[in-house]
Design an enzyme around this catalytic site. Structure first.
Site, PDB file in Angstrom:
ATOM      1  N   ASP A  97     -16.815 -20.677  14.410  1.00  9.79           N
ATOM      2  CA  ASP A  97     -16.453 -19.474  13.807  1.00  9.79           C
ATOM      3  C   ASP A  97     -15.385 -18.655  14.496  1.00  9.79           C
ATOM      4  O   ASP A  97     -15.344 -17.367  14.342  1.00  9.79           O
ATOM      5  CB  ASP A  97     -17.931 -18.587  13.983  1.00  9.79           C
ATOM      6  CG  ASP A  97     -19.094 -19.389  13.325  1.00  9.79           C
ATOM      7  OD1 ASP A  97     -18.985 -20.286  12.537  1.00  9.79           O
ATOM      8  OD2 ASP A  97     -20.319 -19.089  13.552  1.00  9.79           O
ATOM      9  N   ARG A 103     -19.934  -9.144   5.208  1.00 14.57           N
ATOM     10  CA  ARG A 103     -21.198  -9.671   5.402  1.00 14.57           C
ATOM     11  C   ARG A 103     -21.482  -9.882   6.895  1.00 14.57           C
ATOM     12  O   ARG A 103     -22.861  -9.940   7.144  1.00 14.57           O
ATOM     13  CB  ARG A 103     -21.050 -11.275   4.921  1.00 14.57           C
ATOM     14  CG  ARG A 103     -20.903 -11.216   3.538  1.00 14.57           C
ATOM     15  CD  ARG A 103     -20.737 -12.795   2.849  1.00 14.57           C
ATOM     16  NE  ARG A 103     -22.056 -13.401   3.587  1.00 14.57           N
ATOM     17  CZ  ARG A 103     -22.118 -14.868   3.189  1.00 14.57           C
ATOM     18  NH1 ARG A 103     -21.449 -15.352   2.628  1.00 14.57           N
ATOM     19  NH2 ARG A 103     -23.424 -15.422   3.792  1.00 14.57           N
ATOM     20  N   LYS A 118     -25.115 -11.012  14.209  1.00  9.56           N
ATOM     21  CA  LYS A 118     -25.623 -11.353  12.870  1.00  9.56           C
ATOM     22  C   LYS A 118     -26.461 -12.719  13.052  1.00  9.56           C
ATOM     23  O   LYS A 118     -27.534 -12.598  12.483  1.00  9.56           O
ATOM     24  CB  LYS A 118     -24.579 -11.105  11.911  1.00  9.56           C
ATOM     25  CG  LYS A 118     -24.943 -12.239  10.556  1.00  9.56           C
ATOM     26  CD  LYS A 118     -23.713 -12.285   9.843  1.00  9.56           C
ATOM     27  CE  LYS A 118     -22.941 -13.550   9.993  1.00  9.56           C
ATOM     28  NZ  LYS A 118     -23.364 -14.697   9.369  1.00  9.56           N
ATOM     29  N   ASN A 119     -25.915 -13.441  13.526  1.00 11.49           N
ATOM     30  CA  ASN A 119     -26.271 -14.786  13.472  1.00 11.49           C
ATOM     31  C   ASN A 119     -27.586 -14.983  14.385  1.00 11.49           C
ATOM     32  O   ASN A 119     -28.484 -16.045  14.253  1.00 11.49           O
ATOM     33  CB  ASN A 119     -25.261 -15.963  13.945  1.00 11.49           C
ATOM     34  CG  ASN A 119     -24.481 -16.310  12.654  1.00 11.49           C
ATOM     35  OD1 ASN A 119     -24.495 -15.825  11.444  1.00 11.49           O
ATOM     36  ND2 ASN A 119     -23.358 -16.864  13.114  1.00 11.49           N
ATOM     37  N   CYS A 124     -20.780 -24.019  -0.074  1.00  7.77           N
ATOM     38  CA  CYS A 124     -19.908 -22.915  -0.001  1.00  7.77           C
ATOM     39  C   CYS A 124     -18.594 -23.093   0.390  1.00  7.77           C
ATOM     40  O   CYS A 124     -18.137 -24.281   0.578  1.00  7.77           O
ATOM     41  CB  CYS A 124     -20.726 -21.964   1.074  1.00  7.77           C
ATOM     42  SG  CYS A 124     -20.367 -22.346   2.688  1.00  7.77           S
ATOM     43  N   ARG A 183     -22.766 -28.537   3.477  1.00  6.77           N
ATOM     44  CA  ARG A 183     -24.026 -27.688   3.907  1.00  6.77           C
ATOM     45  C   ARG A 183     -25.208 -28.254   3.638  1.00  6.77           C
ATOM     46  O   ARG A 183     -26.272 -27.375   2.960  1.00  6.77           O
ATOM     47  CB  ARG A 183     -23.757 -26.204   3.780  1.00  6.77           C
ATOM     48  CG  ARG A 183     -22.474 -25.526   4.231  1.00  6.77           C
ATOM     49  CD  ARG A 183     -22.530 -24.226   4.496  1.00  6.77           C
ATOM     50  NE  ARG A 183     -23.259 -23.737   5.761  1.00  6.77           N
ATOM     51  CZ  ARG A 183     -23.140 -22.428   5.999  1.00  6.77           C
ATOM     52  NH1 ARG A 183     -22.474 -21.509   5.484  1.00  6.77           N
ATOM     53  NH2 ARG A 183     -23.669 -22.100   7.129  1.00  6.77           N
TER      54      ARG A 183
HETATM   55  C1  EPZ Z   1     -24.865 -21.782  11.752  1.00 10.70           C
HETATM   56  O1  EPZ Z   1     -24.797 -22.179  10.273  1.00 10.70           O
HETATM   57  C2  EPZ Z   1     -24.090 -20.491  11.403  1.00 10.70           C
HETATM   58  N1  EPZ Z   1     -24.722 -19.702  10.654  1.00 10.70           N
HETATM   59  C3  EPZ Z   1     -22.672 -20.727  11.149  1.00 10.70           C
HETATM   60  O2  EPZ Z   1     -21.916 -19.513  11.027  1.00 10.70           O
HETATM   61  C4  EPZ Z   1     -21.883 -21.412  12.209  1.00 10.70           C
HETATM   62  O3  EPZ Z   1     -20.538 -21.888  11.790  1.00 10.70           O
HETATM   63  C5  EPZ Z   1     -22.707 -22.902  12.513  1.00 10.70           C
HETATM   64  O4  EPZ Z   1     -24.197 -22.445  12.858  1.00 10.70           O
HETATM   65  C6  EPZ Z   1     -22.183 -23.788  13.251  1.00 10.70           C
HETATM   66  O5  EPZ Z   1     -22.088 -23.154  14.706  1.00 10.70           O
HETATM   67  C7  EPZ Z   1     -25.835 -19.008  10.931  1.00 10.70           C
HETATM   68  O6  EPZ Z   1     -26.292 -19.013  12.129  1.00 10.70           O
HETATM   69  C8  EPZ Z   1     -26.275 -17.969   9.863  1.00 10.70           C
HETATM   70  P1  EPZ Z   1     -25.447 -25.970  11.287  1.00 10.70           P
HETATM   71  P2  EPZ Z   1     -25.846 -23.481   9.889  1.00 10.70           P
HETATM   72  O7  EPZ Z   1     -26.709 -26.337  10.605  1.00 10.70           O
HETATM   73  O8  EPZ Z   1     -27.152 -23.446  10.742  1.00 10.70           O
HETATM   74  C9  EPZ Z   1     -24.634 -30.251   9.339  1.00 10.70           C
HETATM   75  C10 EPZ Z   1     -20.488 -17.706  10.353  1.00 10.70           C
HETATM   76  O9  EPZ Z   1     -19.250 -17.533  10.044  1.00 10.70           O
HETATM   77  N2  EPZ Z   1     -25.795 -30.405   8.770  1.00 10.70           N
HETATM   78  O10 EPZ Z   1     -25.557 -26.005  12.658  1.00 10.70           O
HETATM   79  O11 EPZ Z   1     -25.833 -23.712   8.624  1.00 10.70           O
HETATM   80  C11 EPZ Z   1     -23.549 -29.180   8.546  1.00 10.70           C
HETATM   81  O12 EPZ Z   1     -23.061 -29.828   7.471  1.00 10.70           O
HETATM   82  C12 EPZ Z   1     -21.330 -18.802   9.799  1.00 10.70           C
HETATM   83  O13 EPZ Z   1     -21.379 -16.842  10.718  1.00 10.70           O
HETATM   84  C13 EPZ Z   1     -26.397 -31.622   8.415  1.00 10.70           C
HETATM   85  O14 EPZ Z   1     -25.709 -32.523   8.297  1.00 10.70           O
HETATM   86  O15 EPZ Z   1     -24.923 -24.586  10.668  1.00 10.70           O
HETATM   87  C14 EPZ Z   1     -22.323 -29.189   9.640  1.00 10.70           C
HETATM   88  O16 EPZ Z   1     -21.568 -29.921   9.455  1.00 10.70           O
HETATM   89  C15 EPZ Z   1     -20.664 -19.834   8.928  1.00 10.70           C
HETATM   90  N3  EPZ Z   1     -27.648 -31.496   7.842  1.00 10.70           N
HETATM   91  C16 EPZ Z   1     -23.246 -29.369  10.987  1.00 10.70           C
HETATM   92  O17 EPZ Z   1     -24.603 -29.788  10.732  1.00 10.70           O
HETATM   93  C17 EPZ Z   1     -28.399 -30.350   7.834  1.00 10.70           C
HETATM   94  O18 EPZ Z   1     -29.710 -30.311   7.490  1.00 10.70           O
HETATM   95  C18 EPZ Z   1     -23.593 -27.878  11.601  1.00 10.70           C
HETATM   96  O19 EPZ Z   1     -24.251 -27.164  10.739  1.00 10.70           O
HETATM   97  C19 EPZ Z   1     -27.805 -29.258   8.690  1.00 10.70           C
HETATM   98  C20 EPZ Z   1     -26.674 -29.231   9.006  1.00 10.70           C
END
Ligand code: EPZ
Length: 420
Positions: A307, A399, A22-23, A116, A121
């Site tokens: 995850d 989902r 999915k991701n 969320c 996020r």
């Molecule tokens: C992706 O989310 C995945 N989602 C998530 O999987 C996964 O948990 C996550 O990466 C980490 O591996 C998808 O691929 C659709 P990030 P994403 O931006 O891209 C901080 C699941 O269960 N951050 O890498 O949203 C953030 O707060 C889902 O399938 C900032 O500070 O994650 C977090 O602490 C849940 N500023 C860290 O970075 C930003 O602009 C990682 O977030 C963006 C992120």
């Protein structure tokens, strides 16, 4: 609404196949909006988040259709329309359309997603990257309004956190930008490599995907292609833990072993063996009498995946002794703890650590899923709990997991879905 009912106590045996990721598929669908024609995607899982992304493509004027085993994304009617709140708030990955809109029309209006169940996020790194590429970004009335006076241009960008989503948006904006982009401290996740593979197949010039430094040389256009999505490493990890927790013996086909080395090493330390069989199949079975307690810390790839943290916690509830689970990616990803405790688990939270005292029996109970991976963890706990477990709000599971309960039932679990 539906719930899942499980009667615990069955050892899982047999073989099961991992679905497409999915991701990995979500950013590829957004990227297909950059092509000059319809792309054909193979191995896209039939899950709710993919449906939501397809709805988003359609709201923006693009076409989507399912043929047997193929998802077609046709950007023909793609136009500069707002990405509405009702879609963005149900799935945050909808913000992946920000870059294609900006790249194609120099203008984007995308609803700002809220926080969320797992954390705040923020999107600051996405926006910082797009600004460096020449967009002016402001927030108005709950929307991200981005505009570029000219065609986007290459830039040197350093991410403060190696965000998967920000790396996706920046890649999608940079591939058709003028000149060279250097993205430092990029995310290295296999889903990023998969996306770069798709873009490169379309004619993009990308080097270094899978490392912390990605170089992108902008090109004029991207051609439509047929592309295969990688198997879902998180589903594979969940299935491996299902085999482990039930002390079963399961052959998992399409197991992306190279993407799961952190989990494999932790499983091995806990007394679970992974053996490669023909092709990409892996057999998961116990190599020791009892499960051993093993600490984990979630980290960006190749660290232990956040995850799989909830599922690992379910496993550790059955291990003989104490373990510490540290969540370092999301600030609020222990929602499953209260539910596992309703099933008799002994877990204490101290900041971002969960201290698990394993080995006791879990007892079936009525519990509630709070997010996608929490639902998987509750199912795993239900597989070994005494008596019946009933998991409500199972729409979270739908989902991101394709027919998980059918797959587990085929391995011998007593599991079914019922209306609430
Ligand atoms: C992706 O989310 C995945 N989602 C998530 O999987 C996964 O948990 C996550 O990466 C980490 O591996 C998808 O691929 C659709 P990030 P994403 O931006 O891209 C901080 C699941 O269960 N951050 O890498 O949203 C953030 O707060 C889902 O399938 C900032 O500070 O994650 C977090 O602490 C849940 N500023 C860290 O970075 C930003 O602009 C990682 O977030 C963006 C992120």
């Amino acid at each position: 609404m539906e719930k899942i009912i499980i009667k615990g106590g069955k050892e899982l045996r047999g073989s099961v196949r991992v679905s497409g990721s999915k991701n990995a598929a979500l950013p590829v669908i957004a990227a297909a909006l950059l092509a000059d024609g319809a792309c054909r995607l193979k191995n896209v899982p039939k899950v709710k988040d993919i449906q939501t992304m397809c709805q988003m493509v359609e709201v923006l004027g693009g076409g989507t259709r399912r043929e047997p085993d193929i998802l077609v994304i046709d950007p023909c009617g793609f136009s500069c329309r707002p990405a509405p709140y009702d879609l963005v708030c149900t799935m945050r990955a909808s913000v992946y359309v920000l870059a294609p809109l900006l790249s194609r029309f120099r203008k984007a209006r995308v609803a700002l997603p809220g926080g969320c169940a797992i954390g705040l996020r923020p999107l600051d790194q996405h926006l910082k990257g797009l600004e460096a590429l020449g967009a002016r970004v402001k927030m108005e009335h709950g929307y991200i309004e981005a505009e570029a006076a000219q065609v986007l241009h290459g830039a040197e960008i350093y991410l403060d956190v190696a965000s998967v989503g920000a790396t996706v948006n920046i890649l999608l904006a940079a591939v058709l930008a003028k000149g060279r982009t250097v993205l430092d401290h990029a995310a290295c996740e296999p889903e990023i490599v998969n996306l770069a593979g798709f873009l490169s197949a379309m004619g993009a010039k990308i080097q270094g995907a899978g490392t912390n430094r990605i170089l992108i040389e902008g090109v004029k256009s991207l051609a439509p292609v047929v592309f295969q999505i990688i198997p879902d490493r998180i589903e594979a990890g969940t299935l491996a833990i299902a085999a482990a927790i039930t002390r079963g013996d399961v052959l998992i086909e399409e197991f992306p072993r190279q993407h799961l080395s952190a989990l494999e090493q932790k499983l091995s330390a806990a007394g679970i063996e992974l053996q490669s069989e023909s092709g990409s199949a892996v057999r998961v079975k116990c190599k020791s009498e009892e499960l051993l307690p093993i600490d984990i810390v979630t980290l960006p790839y190749p660290g232990f995946p956040t995850d799989v943290q909830a599922q690992w916690m379910a496993l550790m509830c059955r291990a003989a002794g104490r373990s510490v689970i540290t969540e370092s990616i999301w600030e609020n990803r222990f929602m499953h703890v209260a539910e596992l405790k309703r099933m008799g688990a002994n877990i204490r939270i101290e900041g971002n650590n969960a201290l698990v005292r394993g080995g006791g029996t879990l007892s079936g109970a009525q519990v509630m899923a709070s997010d996608l991976r929490a639902s998987a963890a509750l199912i795993l706990a239900g597989l070994v709990a005494e008596g019946q477990t009933s998991i409500s709000r199972i729409y979270h599971l739908d989902r991101g997991y394709e027919k998980l309960e059918d797959k587990l039932a085929a391995l011998g679990a007593e599991i079914r879905r019922e209306p609430e």
